[in-house]
Write an enzyme that holds these catalytic residues in place. Sequence first.
Site, PDB file in Angstrom:
ATOM      1  N   ARG A   1       1.693 -16.052   1.215  1.00 52.70           N
ATOM      2  CA  ARG A   1       0.644 -17.084   1.318  1.00 52.70           C
ATOM      3  C   ARG A   1      -0.574 -16.674   0.493  1.00 52.70           C
ATOM      4  NH1 ARG A   1       0.080 -17.038   7.623  1.00 52.70           N
ATOM      5  NH2 ARG A   1       0.033 -14.834   7.073  1.00 52.70           N
TER       6      ARG A   1
ATOM      7  N   ASP B   1      -5.556 -13.996   4.479  1.00 49.78           N
ATOM      8  CA  ASP B   1      -7.001 -14.229   4.526  1.00 49.78           C
ATOM      9  C   ASP B   1      -7.763 -13.644   3.343  1.00 49.78           C
ATOM     10  OD1 ASP B   1      -6.872 -15.569   6.993  1.00 49.78           O
ATOM     11  OD2 ASP B   1      -6.699 -13.667   8.043  1.00 49.78           O
TER      12      ASP B   1
ATOM     13  N   HIS C   1      -7.631 -11.414  13.888  1.00 46.87           N
ATOM     14  CA  HIS C   1      -6.649 -12.487  13.666  1.00 46.87           C
ATOM     15  C   HIS C   1      -7.306 -13.519  12.735  1.00 46.87           C
ATOM     16  CE1 HIS C   1      -3.254 -15.011  14.285  1.00 46.87           C
ATOM     17  NE2 HIS C   1      -3.582 -15.587  15.424  1.00 46.87           N
TER      18      HIS C   1
ATOM     19  N   SER D   1      -2.256 -16.080  18.338  1.00 48.31           N
ATOM     20  CA  SER D   1      -2.427 -17.501  18.702  1.00 48.31           C
ATOM     21  C   SER D   1      -1.111 -18.111  19.181  1.00 48.31           C
ATOM     22  CB  SER D   1      -3.016 -18.304  17.533  1.00 48.31           C
ATOM     23  OG  SER D   1      -2.329 -18.068  16.343  1.00 48.31           O
TER      24      SER D   1
ATOM     25  N   HIS E   1      -1.275  -5.694   7.775  1.00 47.78           N
ATOM     26  CA  HIS E   1      -0.609  -6.683   8.630  1.00 47.78           C
ATOM     27  C   HIS E   1       0.261  -5.969   9.646  1.00 47.78           C
ATOM     28  CE1 HIS E   1       1.579 -10.290   9.867  1.00 47.78           C
ATOM     29  NE2 HIS E   1       0.539 -10.927   9.386  1.00 47.78           N
TER      30      HIS E   1
HETATM   31  N1  HAX Z   1      -8.462  -1.375   6.413  1.00 46.94           N
HETATM   32  C1  HAX Z   1      -8.644  -0.165   6.986  1.00 46.94           C
HETATM   33  N2  HAX Z   1      -7.835   0.354   7.916  1.00 46.94           N
HETATM   34  C2  HAX Z   1      -6.784  -0.381   8.264  1.00 46.94           C
HETATM   35  C3  HAX Z   1      -6.497  -1.634   7.674  1.00 46.94           C
HETATM   36  C4  HAX Z   1      -7.406  -2.130   6.729  1.00 46.94           C
HETATM   37  N3  HAX Z   1      -7.262  -3.315   6.168  1.00 46.94           N
HETATM   38  N4  HAX Z   1      -5.366  -2.126   8.226  1.00 46.94           N
HETATM   39  C5  HAX Z   1      -4.962  -1.222   9.124  1.00 46.94           C
HETATM   40  N5  HAX Z   1      -5.816  -0.166   9.149  1.00 46.94           N
HETATM   41  C6  HAX Z   1      -5.792   0.970  10.059  1.00 46.94           C
HETATM   42  C7  HAX Z   1      -5.851   0.471  11.493  1.00 46.94           C
HETATM   43  O1  HAX Z   1      -7.185   0.179  11.892  1.00 46.94           O
HETATM   44  C8  HAX Z   1      -5.232   1.618  12.251  1.00 46.94           C
HETATM   45  O2  HAX Z   1      -6.214   2.601  12.381  1.00 46.94           O
HETATM   46  P1  HAX Z   1      -6.288   3.525  13.728  1.00 46.94           P
HETATM   47  O3  HAX Z   1      -4.994   4.255  13.761  1.00 46.94           O
HETATM   48  O4  HAX Z   1      -7.481   4.386  13.506  1.00 46.94           O
HETATM   49  O5  HAX Z   1      -6.448   2.580  14.876  1.00 46.94           O
HETATM   50  C9  HAX Z   1      -4.168   2.107  11.270  1.00 46.94           C
HETATM   51  O6  HAX Z   1      -4.558   1.636   9.969  1.00 46.94           O
HETATM   52  C10 HAX Z   1      -2.773   1.611  11.575  1.00 46.94           C
HETATM   53  O7  HAX Z   1      -2.797   0.190  11.679  1.00 46.94           O
HETATM   54  P2  HAX Z   1      -1.526  -0.704  11.279  1.00 46.94           P
HETATM   55  O8  HAX Z   1      -0.416  -0.332  12.207  1.00 46.94           O
HETATM   56  O9  HAX Z   1      -1.274  -0.601   9.822  1.00 46.94           O
HETATM   57  O10 HAX Z   1      -2.067  -2.161  11.553  1.00 46.94           O
HETATM   58  P3  HAX Z   1      -2.092  -2.956  12.930  1.00 46.94           P
HETATM   59  O11 HAX Z   1      -0.760  -3.591  13.118  1.00 46.94           O
HETATM   60  O12 HAX Z   1      -2.612  -2.116  14.050  1.00 46.94           O
HETATM   61  O13 HAX Z   1      -3.193  -4.053  12.629  1.00 46.94           O
HETATM   62  C11 HAX Z   1      -4.299  -5.686  11.325  1.00 46.94           C
HETATM   63  C12 HAX Z   1      -2.942  -5.119  11.741  1.00 46.94           C
HETATM   64  C13 HAX Z   1      -4.075  -6.954  10.519  1.00 46.94           C
HETATM   65  C14 HAX Z   1      -5.118  -6.026  12.584  1.00 46.94           C
HETATM   66  C15 HAX Z   1      -5.035  -4.614  10.483  1.00 46.94           C
HETATM   67  O14 HAX Z   1      -4.297  -4.381   9.297  1.00 46.94           O
HETATM   68  C16 HAX Z   1      -6.458  -4.999  10.137  1.00 46.94           C
HETATM   69  O15 HAX Z   1      -7.373  -4.763  10.943  1.00 46.94           O
HETATM   70  N6  HAX Z   1      -6.684  -5.613   8.915  1.00 46.94           N
HETATM   71  C17 HAX Z   1      -7.991  -6.095   8.536  1.00 46.94           C
HETATM   72  C18 HAX Z   1      -8.312  -7.379   9.252  1.00 46.94           C
HETATM   73  C19 HAX Z   1      -7.438  -8.528   8.754  1.00 46.94           C
HETATM   74  O16 HAX Z   1      -7.277  -8.722   7.563  1.00 46.94           O
HETATM   75  N7  HAX Z   1      -6.885  -9.316   9.683  1.00 46.94           N
HETATM   76  C20 HAX Z   1      -6.096 -10.498   9.335  1.00 46.94           C
HETATM   77  C21 HAX Z   1      -4.630 -10.334   9.607  1.00 46.94           C
HETATM   78  C22 HAX Z   1      -3.864 -11.585   9.257  1.00 46.94           C
HETATM   79  C23 HAX Z   1      -3.990 -12.571  10.357  1.00 46.94           C
HETATM   80  O17 HAX Z   1      -3.507 -12.415  11.471  1.00 46.94           O
HETATM   81  N8  HAX Z   1      -4.652 -13.626  10.099  1.00 46.94           N
HETATM   82  O18 HAX Z   1      -4.837 -14.528  11.054  1.00 46.94           O
END
Ligand code: HAX
Length: 423
Positions: free
Chosen positions: A318, A364, A263, A233, A309
């Site tokens: 938070r 979250d 996000h 964002s 994250h």
């Molecule tokens: N559960 C399962 N697998 C997860 C995971 C989770 N909570 N978090 C990361 N992974 C996986 C990823 O999907 C990725 O898998 P692939 O290699 O198969 O693609 C791998 O672990 C490496 O990812 P990463 O480098 O640790 O994480 P990213 O930086 O790519 O992504 C995210 C960060 C927040 C998007 C990710 O941790 C996620 O999808 N979490 C769950 C959704 C979530 O809670 N989002 C909110 C984030 C906070 C925010 O921005 N709020 O607004």
Amino acid sequence: MSILHETLINQAEALRAKRTALLKEHGDTVLGSVTIEQVLGGMRGVPALVCDTSSVSADEGLRIRDIPILELTDITPEETFWLLVTGTRATAEQLAELRASFAKYYQIPQYVVDTLKAMPKDAHPMAMLSVGLLAMERESEFRAAYDKGAGKDALWQSLVNDAVRLIASMPGIAAAIYRIRFNKGDVIAPLEGDHDLSNNFAHMLGVSDDPAWKELVRLYLVLHSDHEGGNVSAMTSYVVSSALSDPYYSVSAAMSGLAGPLHGLANQECLRFIMDVREQFNGVPTDEQLTEYTWSRLNNGQVVPGYGHAVLRVTDPRFTAFYDFGVKHGLQDDNVQIVHKLFKLVPGILKEHGKAKNPWPNVDAGSGALLYNYGMTEFDFYTVMFGVSRAIGLCSQMVVNRMMASPIVRPKSMTLAELSGKA
Ligand code: HAX
């Protein structure tokens, strides 16, 4: 001229001077190299943006103007905005004037309410939020100043006016969305007088009169306000506003990014996950049941919402603040208990799973269970709550960047063939 303008006027000159000096004396200093993995991997870790309002480190999390967020959990959204945009703690006089400036705009234009009412009954509340902001674009003083030929170095002054109005209008737009979209009855008028932004927001939502609910709304608005410049964002509004699009366009675009499940929408997904757990086990599961449930989700290729994250490598402070709120207010319902149990079990499971770089909870993971506890049970709305708060940081970043006279953003893209040629 407002006290806020007066405070910023010296800073604007100093910021521009600092930028010019950095460019002149250190413009060719190399900050790092960029790997193919970074280009293909969402630009992770590429130092490519300036953000003075806040910073996020892997081992501590959010600092607003270098103050750890856990030291700011008692402040109001007004104090947060002042701190973000000026870098100083507001005095009582400064705060009083800012609160009065916000209060002038709590009542949103009727045409915005009419626009929201005209949207399809099943429109997502985040789509309504983006549209509500775009409808208000005609109010932009920044665009009017540009059209009248305001010089580049003076544009930030009308941007401050837009920022104040936009931040103050967000609770009214959001509350109208809540009441219209979820059939809650008439839109509630703002409180008379210069009540602070979070009290007024809690009032206009019409969810609860419990003082703890008001405290939660205040805390929610402070905690989500800013998270440095690289998240979806913030970066979206940074790019859009760099084209000198006004804040209504920029924040609306940012809200479209916040609406993504990776996000801001994650808070809605988190509560859905918690409710699924509750339904599956008819209440709070045992540790063994929850462990098995989480593994089956992971084995199915699904993420655990609220965990992981892109930057953080510790529990998000938070999350800790929300956790502490629940403990302080003695919240014990099933959802809160499941949040606590997930916190106990999921980090170990994710470590064993071995994919997520950060196995710890993000902001979250627990916020939805708190909103639900006080009667806001429509989780499609939770990201709108996030958006009301995030607008405070987005507008602050925009003002600071405009004071600095930041240029249009224009990185270079490469074709896959060009990348392969570098391999
Ligand atoms: N559960 C399962 N697998 C997860 C995971 C989770 N909570 N978090 C990361 N992974 C996986 C990823 O999907 C990725 O898998 P692939 O290699 O198969 O693609 C791998 O672990 C490496 O990812 P990463 O480098 O640790 O994480 P990213 O930086 O790519 O992504 C995210 C960060 C927040 C998007 C990710 O941790 C996620 O999808 N979490 C769950 C959704 C979530 O809670 N989002 C909110 C984030 C906070 C925010 O921005 N709020 O607004």
